[in-house]
Motif scaffolding. Sequence first.
Motif, PDB file in Angstrom:
ATOM      1  N   SER A 296     -11.951   1.959   4.536  1.00 52.88           N
ATOM      2  CA  SER A 296     -12.268   2.167   3.127  1.00 52.88           C
ATOM      3  C   SER A 296     -11.250   1.441   2.250  1.00 52.88           C
ATOM      4  O   SER A 296     -10.157   1.081   2.698  1.00 52.88           O
ATOM      5  CB  SER A 296     -12.236   3.677   2.823  1.00 52.88           C
ATOM      6  N   THR A 297     -11.629   1.261   0.996  1.00 52.34           N
ATOM      7  CA  THR A 297     -10.664   0.793  -0.001  1.00 52.34           C
ATOM      8  C   THR A 297      -9.885   1.975  -0.583  1.00 52.34           C
ATOM      9  O   THR A 297      -8.945   1.786  -1.335  1.00 52.34           O
ATOM     10  CB  THR A 297     -11.371   0.077  -1.166  1.00 52.34           C
ATOM     11  N   GLY A 298     -10.314   3.167  -0.243  1.00 43.62           N
ATOM     12  CA  GLY A 298      -9.834   4.383  -0.883  1.00 43.62           C
ATOM     13  C   GLY A 298     -10.883   4.946  -1.824  1.00 43.62           C
ATOM     14  O   GLY A 298     -10.914   6.141  -2.106  1.00 43.62           O
ATOM     15  N   ARG A 299     -11.788   4.039  -2.256  1.00 42.21           N
ATOM     16  CA  ARG A 299     -12.852   4.419  -3.183  1.00 42.21           C
ATOM     17  C   ARG A 299     -14.249   4.176  -2.630  1.00 42.21           C
ATOM     18  O   ARG A 299     -15.202   4.824  -3.029  1.00 42.21           O
ATOM     19  CB  ARG A 299     -12.688   3.669  -4.504  1.00 42.21           C
ATOM     20  N   GLU A 300     -14.370   3.213  -1.722  1.00 39.79           N
ATOM     21  CA  GLU A 300     -15.671   2.925  -1.136  1.00 39.79           C
ATOM     22  C   GLU A 300     -15.513   2.355   0.257  1.00 39.79           C
ATOM     23  O   GLU A 300     -14.469   1.782   0.610  1.00 39.79           O
ATOM     24  CB  GLU A 300     -16.475   1.962  -2.004  1.00 39.79           C
ATOM     25  N   ARG A 301     -16.563   2.536   1.053  1.00 31.58           N
ATOM     26  CA  ARG A 301     -16.594   1.989   2.405  1.00 31.58           C
ATOM     27  C   ARG A 301     -16.517   0.464   2.335  1.00 31.58           C
ATOM     28  O   ARG A 301     -17.237  -0.166   1.558  1.00 31.58           O
ATOM     29  CB  ARG A 301     -17.887   2.430   3.088  1.00 31.58           C
ATOM     30  N   VAL A 328      -9.161   9.144   1.292  1.00 35.36           N
ATOM     31  CA  VAL A 328     -10.277   8.945   0.373  1.00 35.36           C
ATOM     32  C   VAL A 328     -10.434  10.166  -0.530  1.00 35.36           C
ATOM     33  O   VAL A 328     -10.675  10.038  -1.752  1.00 35.36           O
ATOM     34  CB  VAL A 328     -11.575   8.659   1.151  1.00 35.36           C
ATOM     35  N   ALA A 329     -10.296  11.362   0.029  1.00 36.98           N
ATOM     36  CA  ALA A 329     -10.402  12.582  -0.777  1.00 36.98           C
ATOM     37  C   ALA A 329      -9.306  12.637  -1.832  1.00 36.98           C
ATOM     38  O   ALA A 329      -9.551  13.066  -2.974  1.00 36.98           O
ATOM     39  CB  ALA A 329     -10.331  13.806   0.133  1.00 36.98           C
ATOM     40  N   TYR A 330      -8.115  12.191  -1.492  1.00 33.73           N
ATOM     41  CA  TYR A 330      -7.026  12.164  -2.471  1.00 33.73           C
ATOM     42  C   TYR A 330      -7.328  11.178  -3.593  1.00 33.73           C
ATOM     43  O   TYR A 330      -6.999  11.435  -4.760  1.00 33.73           O
ATOM     44  CB  TYR A 330      -5.705  11.793  -1.789  1.00 33.73           C
TER      45      TYR A 330
END
Length: 340
Positions: A296-301, A328-330
């Motif tokens: 992930s980017t942290g925001r999207e796959r 990702v949840a963070y």
Amino acid sequence: MSNKVTLTQFIIEQQRGMPGVSGTFTLLLNDIVTACKKISHLVNQGDLIGILGNADSENVQGEVQKKLDIISNEIMVDALKWNGHLAGMASEEEDDLISIPERYPKGKYLALFDPLDGSSNIDLNLTVGSIFSILRCREGVEPEMADFLRRGSEQVCAGFVLYGPSTIMVLTTGQGVNGFTLDQEVGEFYLTHPAMKIPADCSEFAINMSNQRFWEPAVQRYVDECVQGEDGPRGKNFNMRWIASLVAEVYRILTRGGVFMYPYDYKDPTQAGRLRLMYEANPMAFIVEQAGGACSTGRERIMDIRPEDIHQRVPLILGSMNEVERIVAYHREQQQNREK
């Protein structure tokens, strides 16, 4: 060694279950393998043949090229331009798309590659590698940029080769991940790491701590919790690793789990990220997901991103499923706090 499965044998057997794939796919992979064997030989020779050190040039990203960056790129292009299996190529080391010369036949695949990942390590005798991605192309056309700018989920194949104490190729065609070790005496890759799997949980993370002051709150929070160990909210100790070579980082995660982060940071706000979507993030995401991990980017796959540029950069967080999902949840909580 007589009972070992060769890479060629493995691919032929595997492609029988892949709809629409013909023998040309195996031949294309064989040409990539040949190029990687040559690069492996040169990496092992190093200063003995005078190929270490900087070249007097920069790549399209403005990075100083190593001599071996340029040589590896030439080897890869020369191995693939004539075989009739490709309609076109793209390399991290070249500004524009690479056309197949008119005198050669054209095929139905596109190849994208980083010919020498982690080349800053080469003069230090540390691990480097090659990364590649294969897409299908419309038949009978001269490929345009739009043919290359495809989501990672459209990849037919992705792989990387690790030039370390042994040379290892890790490969996926969408049917799991397998590793092959090069027998230098025979000149053949043999299956040595079948059905590689990334454990869902881990106690190891990799990140460049020198950028800590530039991280977003979500990454700060995650790393702080890891550093606190068993005295913190996670209740267990973590180890930290950083090799500055994506191929080495991903291989370690494939063999024993962990999470790798090169997140977005504020060090250079003009850059959306540091790693290249088409040459690094997409092929590694394909491999990691096929091994049961997440990317992930942290925001999207990663593999859902619609590319806008052939040299586009993105943040990259990959590895053990539960750790990536936590990060990702963070990020999601961070965004919600900003919107309040």
